[in-house]
Scaffold this motif. Structure first.
Motif, PDB file in Angstrom:
ATOM      1  N   ARG A  42       0.122  -0.932   0.408  1.00 40.49           N
ATOM      2  CA  ARG A  42      -0.296  -0.049   0.227  1.00 40.49           C
ATOM      3  C   ARG A  42       0.050   1.094  -0.206  1.00 40.49           C
ATOM      4  O   ARG A  42       1.888   1.048   0.871  1.00 40.49           O
ATOM      5  CB  ARG A  42      -0.963  -0.095   1.299  1.00 40.49           C
ATOM      6  CG  ARG A  42      -1.876   1.119   1.481  1.00 40.49           C
ATOM      7  CD  ARG A  42      -2.975   1.264   2.553  1.00 40.49           C
ATOM      8  NE  ARG A  42      -3.420   2.535   1.511  1.00 40.49           N
ATOM      9  CZ  ARG A  42      -4.527   3.003   2.417  1.00 40.49           C
ATOM     10  NH1 ARG A  42      -5.449   1.957   3.902  1.00 40.49           N
ATOM     11  NH2 ARG A  42      -5.250   3.652   2.265  1.00 40.49           N
ATOM     12  N   ILE A  43       0.010   2.332  -0.668  1.00 43.42           N
ATOM     13  CA  ILE A  43       1.664   3.908  -0.856  1.00 43.42           C
ATOM     14  C   ILE A  43       0.680   4.619   0.067  1.00 43.42           C
ATOM     15  O   ILE A  43      -0.613   4.668  -0.035  1.00 43.42           O
ATOM     16  CB  ILE A  43       0.895   3.840  -1.854  1.00 43.42           C
ATOM     17  CG1 ILE A  43       2.387   3.168  -3.380  1.00 43.42           C
ATOM     18  CG2 ILE A  43       2.136   5.309  -2.379  1.00 43.42           C
ATOM     19  CD1 ILE A  43       1.671   3.651  -4.659  1.00 43.42           C
ATOM     20  N   GLU A  44       1.173   4.669   1.104  1.00 41.02           N
ATOM     21  CA  GLU A  44       0.457   6.156   2.128  1.00 41.02           C
ATOM     22  C   GLU A  44       0.550   7.066   1.598  1.00 41.02           C
ATOM     23  O   GLU A  44       1.183   7.283   0.953  1.00 41.02           O
ATOM     24  CB  GLU A  44       2.026   5.914   3.042  1.00 41.02           C
ATOM     25  CG  GLU A  44       2.484   4.940   3.710  1.00 41.02           C
ATOM     26  CD  GLU A  44       1.121   4.429   4.948  1.00 41.02           C
ATOM     27  OE1 GLU A  44       0.201   4.842   5.241  1.00 41.02           O
ATOM     28  OE2 GLU A  44       0.813   2.831   4.972  1.00 41.02           O
ATOM     29  N   VAL A  60      -1.618   0.902  -9.309  1.00 40.96           N
ATOM     30  CA  VAL A  60      -2.874   0.788  -9.704  1.00 40.96           C
ATOM     31  C   VAL A  60      -3.396   0.880  -8.381  1.00 40.96           C
ATOM     32  O   VAL A  60      -3.248   0.892  -7.037  1.00 40.96           O
ATOM     33  CB  VAL A  60      -3.512  -0.450 -10.411  1.00 40.96           C
ATOM     34  CG1 VAL A  60      -3.113  -0.664 -11.776  1.00 40.96           C
ATOM     35  CG2 VAL A  60      -2.855  -1.711  -9.280  1.00 40.96           C
ATOM     36  N   GLY A  61      -4.673   1.568  -8.079  1.00 38.97           N
ATOM     37  CA  GLY A  61      -6.055   2.090  -7.233  1.00 38.97           C
ATOM     38  C   GLY A  61      -5.726   1.118  -5.879  1.00 38.97           C
ATOM     39  O   GLY A  61      -5.964  -1.006  -6.637  1.00 38.97           O
ATOM     40  N   LEU A  62      -5.996   1.083  -5.416  1.00 40.53           N
ATOM     41  CA  LEU A  62      -5.991   0.175  -3.621  1.00 40.53           C
ATOM     42  C   LEU A  62      -7.483  -0.298  -3.639  1.00 40.53           C
ATOM     43  O   LEU A  62      -7.198  -2.086  -3.470  1.00 40.53           O
ATOM     44  CB  LEU A  62      -6.178   1.081  -2.518  1.00 40.53           C
ATOM     45  CG  LEU A  62      -6.128   0.369  -1.221  1.00 40.53           C
ATOM     46  CD1 LEU A  62      -5.251  -0.406  -0.902  1.00 40.53           C
ATOM     47  CD2 LEU A  62      -6.290   2.156  -0.485  1.00 40.53           C
ATOM     48  N   ILE A  63      -8.729  -0.240  -4.179  1.00 42.89           N
ATOM     49  CA  ILE A  63      -9.789  -0.389  -4.432  1.00 42.89           C
ATOM     50  C   ILE A  63     -10.513  -1.649  -5.239  1.00 42.89           C
ATOM     51  O   ILE A  63     -10.852  -0.736  -6.656  1.00 42.89           O
ATOM     52  CB  ILE A  63     -11.232   0.063  -3.600  1.00 42.89           C
ATOM     53  CG1 ILE A  63     -10.347   0.994  -2.025  1.00 42.89           C
ATOM     54  CG2 ILE A  63     -12.315  -0.656  -3.582  1.00 42.89           C
ATOM     55  CD1 ILE A  63     -10.104   0.139  -1.303  1.00 42.89           C
ATOM     56  N   CYS A  64     -11.022  -2.941  -5.365  1.00 47.29           N
ATOM     57  CA  CYS A  64     -11.315  -3.329  -5.859  1.00 47.29           C
ATOM     58  C   CYS A  64     -13.040  -2.951  -6.597  1.00 47.29           C
ATOM     59  O   CYS A  64     -13.644  -2.361  -5.734  1.00 47.29           O
ATOM     60  CB  CYS A  64     -11.753  -4.962  -5.883  1.00 47.29           C
ATOM     61  SG  CYS A  64     -12.298  -6.062  -7.081  1.00 47.29           S
ATOM     62  N   ALA A  67     -16.723  -5.074  -4.914  1.00 43.80           N
ATOM     63  CA  ALA A  67     -17.475  -4.606  -3.772  1.00 43.80           C
ATOM     64  C   ALA A  67     -16.334  -4.283  -2.540  1.00 43.80           C
ATOM     65  O   ALA A  67     -16.612  -4.090  -1.454  1.00 43.80           O
ATOM     66  CB  ALA A  67     -16.948  -6.284  -3.290  1.00 43.80           C
ATOM     67  N   GLY A  68     -15.046  -3.311  -3.113  1.00 45.36           N
ATOM     68  CA  GLY A  68     -14.368  -2.718  -2.321  1.00 45.36           C
ATOM     69  C   GLY A  68     -13.807  -2.966  -1.453  1.00 45.36           C
ATOM     70  O   GLY A  68     -13.176  -2.400  -0.635  1.00 45.36           O
ATOM     71  N   VAL A  69     -12.796  -4.272  -1.389  1.00 47.15           N
ATOM     72  CA  VAL A  69     -11.693  -4.936  -0.866  1.00 47.15           C
ATOM     73  C   VAL A  69     -10.957  -4.333  -1.282  1.00 47.15           C
ATOM     74  O   VAL A  69     -10.023  -4.145  -2.737  1.00 47.15           O
ATOM     75  CB  VAL A  69     -11.915  -6.470  -1.696  1.00 47.15           C
ATOM     76  CG1 VAL A  69     -10.837  -7.556  -0.671  1.00 47.15           C
ATOM     77  CG2 VAL A  69     -13.090  -6.912  -0.620  1.00 47.15           C
ATOM     78  N   GLN A  70      -9.321  -4.365  -0.450  1.00 42.70           N
ATOM     79  CA  GLN A  70      -8.729  -3.720  -0.462  1.00 42.70           C
ATOM     80  C   GLN A  70      -7.509  -4.423  -1.231  1.00 42.70           C
ATOM     81  O   GLN A  70      -7.646  -5.675  -0.677  1.00 42.70           O
ATOM     82  CB  GLN A  70      -7.900  -3.539   0.441  1.00 42.70           C
ATOM     83  CG  GLN A  70      -8.730  -1.904   1.323  1.00 42.70           C
ATOM     84  CD  GLN A  70      -7.930  -1.440   2.257  1.00 42.70           C
ATOM     85  OE1 GLN A  70      -6.614  -1.474   2.649  1.00 42.70           O
ATOM     86  NE2 GLN A  70      -8.306  -0.481   2.812  1.00 42.70           N
ATOM     87  N   LEU A  71      -6.763  -4.208  -2.266  1.00 46.13           N
ATOM     88  CA  LEU A  71      -6.454  -5.610  -3.191  1.00 46.13           C
ATOM     89  C   LEU A  71      -5.058  -5.462  -2.676  1.00 46.13           C
ATOM     90  O   LEU A  71      -3.993  -6.455  -3.113  1.00 46.13           O
ATOM     91  CB  LEU A  71      -5.648  -4.842  -4.673  1.00 46.13           C
ATOM     92  CG  LEU A  71      -7.454  -4.946  -5.680  1.00 46.13           C
ATOM     93  CD1 LEU A  71      -6.992  -3.552  -7.093  1.00 46.13           C
ATOM     94  CD2 LEU A  71      -7.909  -5.974  -5.639  1.00 46.13           C
ATOM     95  N   VAL A  72      -4.622  -5.027  -1.302  1.00 49.80           N
ATOM     96  CA  VAL A  72      -3.475  -4.998  -0.955  1.00 49.80           C
ATOM     97  C   VAL A  72      -3.249  -6.920  -1.105  1.00 49.80           C
ATOM     98  O   VAL A  72      -1.728  -7.349  -0.250  1.00 49.80           O
ATOM     99  CB  VAL A  72      -3.060  -3.988  -0.035  1.00 49.80           C
ATOM    100  CG1 VAL A  72      -3.798  -4.458   1.307  1.00 49.80           C
ATOM    101  CG2 VAL A  72      -1.216  -4.155   0.755  1.00 49.80           C
ATOM    102  N   LYS A  73      -4.265  -7.637   0.015  1.00 51.23           N
ATOM    103  CA  LYS A  73      -4.366  -8.614   0.468  1.00 51.23           C
ATOM    104  C   LYS A  73      -4.555  -9.364  -0.883  1.00 51.23           C
ATOM    105  O   LYS A  73      -4.229 -10.436  -0.625  1.00 51.23           O
ATOM    106  CB  LYS A  73      -4.997  -8.682   1.021  1.00 51.23           C
ATOM    107  CG  LYS A  73      -5.385  -8.073   2.628  1.00 51.23           C
ATOM    108  CD  LYS A  73      -5.776  -8.244   3.787  1.00 51.23           C
ATOM    109  CE  LYS A  73      -5.784  -8.045   4.711  1.00 51.23           C
ATOM    110  NZ  LYS A  73      -6.583  -7.529   5.747  1.00 51.23           N
ATOM    111  N   GLY A  74      -3.692  -9.633  -2.183  1.00 49.39           N
ATOM    112  CA  GLY A  74      -3.895 -10.034  -3.115  1.00 49.39           C
ATOM    113  C   GLY A  74      -3.008 -10.477  -3.445  1.00 49.39           C
ATOM    114  O   GLY A  74      -2.328 -10.120  -2.977  1.00 49.39           O
ATOM    115  N   GLU A  82      -4.932 -10.266  -8.438  1.00 53.22           N
ATOM    116  CA  GLU A  82      -6.045 -10.431  -8.574  1.00 53.22           C
ATOM    117  C   GLU A  82      -6.650 -10.372  -7.344  1.00 53.22           C
ATOM    118  O   GLU A  82      -5.807 -10.112  -6.033  1.00 53.22           O
ATOM    119  CB  GLU A  82      -5.646 -11.759  -8.676  1.00 53.22           C
ATOM    120  CG  GLU A  82      -6.822 -13.347  -8.090  1.00 53.22           C
ATOM    121  CD  GLU A  82      -6.354 -14.599  -8.435  1.00 53.22           C
ATOM    122  OE1 GLU A  82      -6.745 -15.018 -10.016  1.00 53.22           O
ATOM    123  OE2 GLU A  82      -6.419 -15.320  -7.505  1.00 53.22           O
ATOM    124  N   CYS A  83      -7.918  -9.710  -6.871  1.00 55.19           N
ATOM    125  CA  CYS A  83      -8.919  -9.148  -5.939  1.00 55.19           C
ATOM    126  C   CYS A  83      -8.715 -10.856  -4.603  1.00 55.19           C
ATOM    127  O   CYS A  83      -9.106 -12.026  -5.308  1.00 55.19           O
ATOM    128  CB  CYS A  83     -10.003  -9.318  -5.977  1.00 55.19           C
ATOM    129  SG  CYS A  83     -10.473  -8.358  -5.179  1.00 55.19           S
TER     130      CYS A  83
END
Ligand code: FES
Length: 138
Positions: A42-44, A60-64, A67-74, A82-83
């Motif tokens: 994640r970029i602060e 790229v953007g943080l939010i899928c 359904a609004g999940v954070q892609l940092v856990k992808g 991948e989400c």
């Protein structure tokens, strides 16, 4: 001779001003070489993630958008992020949807490596393509 010097000083001043303006438009992420291959971070200060794959950096953007999940856990699969929730895939080089169920692409940011540090543009350079209404992915 004197006119040449004045013109040269004006050009130098203009270039310095332009460089300062560019720096304001960038966010420092980390030191160059700090990100490991396959890492998503994640970029602060920005709604974005930076990914390293095959020695290349992408932001790229943080939010899928599904359904609004954070892609940092992808995870990174075939030059896509991948989400983690439903498995939508987005191209790392522009944020386009490569696989559903997400219908909209992600914003994509410029990445700059300068003076031993990695920077990302404060504003996205564009937005990835969405899926066609009938469901085919690009
Ligand atoms: S929340 Fe990302 S694909 Fe559903």
């Amino acid at each position: 001779m004197c006119d040449d010097l004045v013109i040269m000083l004006r050009v130098v001043r203009l270039l310095k001003r332009r460089r300062r303006r560019d720096d304001v438009a960038l966010v420092r992420v980390c030191a160059d070489g700090e990100l490991t291959d396959g890492e998503i971070r994640r970029i602060e200060g920005l709604p974005a993630v930076i990914c390293c794959t095959g020695g290349r950096l992408h932001a790229v953007g943080l939010i899928c958008p599904h359904a609004g999940v954070q892609l940092v856990k992808g995870r990174i699969v075939d030059d896509c992020i991948e989400c983690p929730l439903h498995g939508a895939r987005f191209a790392l080089d522009g944020g386009s949807v490569r696989r559903g169920p997400a219908g909209h692409g992600l914003p994509a940011y410029d990445v700059v490596v300068r003076d031993g540090a990695v920077y990302v543009s404060r504003h996205p350079r564009g937005h990835g393509r969405s899926r066609h209404p009938w469901g085919a992915c690009r």
